[in-house]
Design a protein around this motif. Structure first.
Motif, PDB file in Angstrom:
ATOM      1  N   ILE A 279       0.840  -1.202   0.000  1.00  0.00           N
ATOM      2  CA  ILE A 279       0.000   0.000   0.000  1.00  0.00           C
ATOM      3  C   ILE A 279       0.870   1.246   0.000  1.00  0.00           C
ATOM      4  O   ILE A 279       0.603   2.207  -0.727  1.00  0.00           O
ATOM      5  N   CYS A 280       1.947   1.230   0.794  1.00  0.00           N
ATOM      6  CA  CYS A 280       2.857   2.386   0.821  1.00  0.00           C
ATOM      7  C   CYS A 280       3.597   2.555  -0.502  1.00  0.00           C
ATOM      8  O   CYS A 280       3.820   3.682  -0.948  1.00  0.00           O
TER       9      CYS A 280
ATOM     10  N   ALA B 112       1.082   4.066  -2.948  1.00  0.00           N
ATOM     11  CA  ALA B 112       0.873   5.485  -2.620  1.00  0.00           C
ATOM     12  C   ALA B 112       2.087   6.315  -3.019  1.00  0.00           C
ATOM     13  O   ALA B 112       1.941   7.426  -3.540  1.00  0.00           O
ATOM     14  N   SER B 113       3.275   5.796  -2.824  1.00  0.00           N
ATOM     15  CA  SER B 113       4.467   6.552  -3.200  1.00  0.00           C
ATOM     16  C   SER B 113       4.598   6.671  -4.714  1.00  0.00           C
ATOM     17  O   SER B 113       5.077   7.692  -5.223  1.00  0.00           O
TER      18      SER B 113
END
Length: 94
Positions: free
Chosen positions: A29-30, A33-34
């Motif tokens: 997820i990170c 998002a990045s």
């Protein structure tokens, strides 16, 4: 003929890139998002910052996973559940 090694650690749980599935999901997820941040604000320093952030997050998740293994307590339930009265004699430990 090809020989396969027996996998004996099947009860330890699934591990992807050294992380349990829940930590791997947080990592993915990170990363997504990045990627969105990099796409919508294309800047060299943001790309470097996102790479450092993702590497640091991976290392932190690995550390947390290793620390939780140190603090694992004994199982909640006993090995054998029985309605028999305990006489205090252990016949099977000879």
């Amino acid at each position: 003929m090809k020989q396969f090694e027996i996998y004996r650690n099947i009860r330890k749980g699934a591990v992807i890139f050294g992380l349990p599935v829940s930590s791997f999901a947080i990592m993915m997820i990170c990363i997504i998002a990045s990627l969105l941040v990099v796409i919508f604000s294309f800047n060299f320093w943001i790309i470097i910052g996102v790479l450092i952030f993702n590497c640091a997050l991976y290392l932190v998740l690995i550390r947390i996973n290793n620390m939780l293994q140190l603090f694992q307590l004994r199982a909640m339930f006993p090995d054998i559940i029985s309605n028999k009265r305990n006489s205090g004699f252990d016949y099977d430990k000879n």
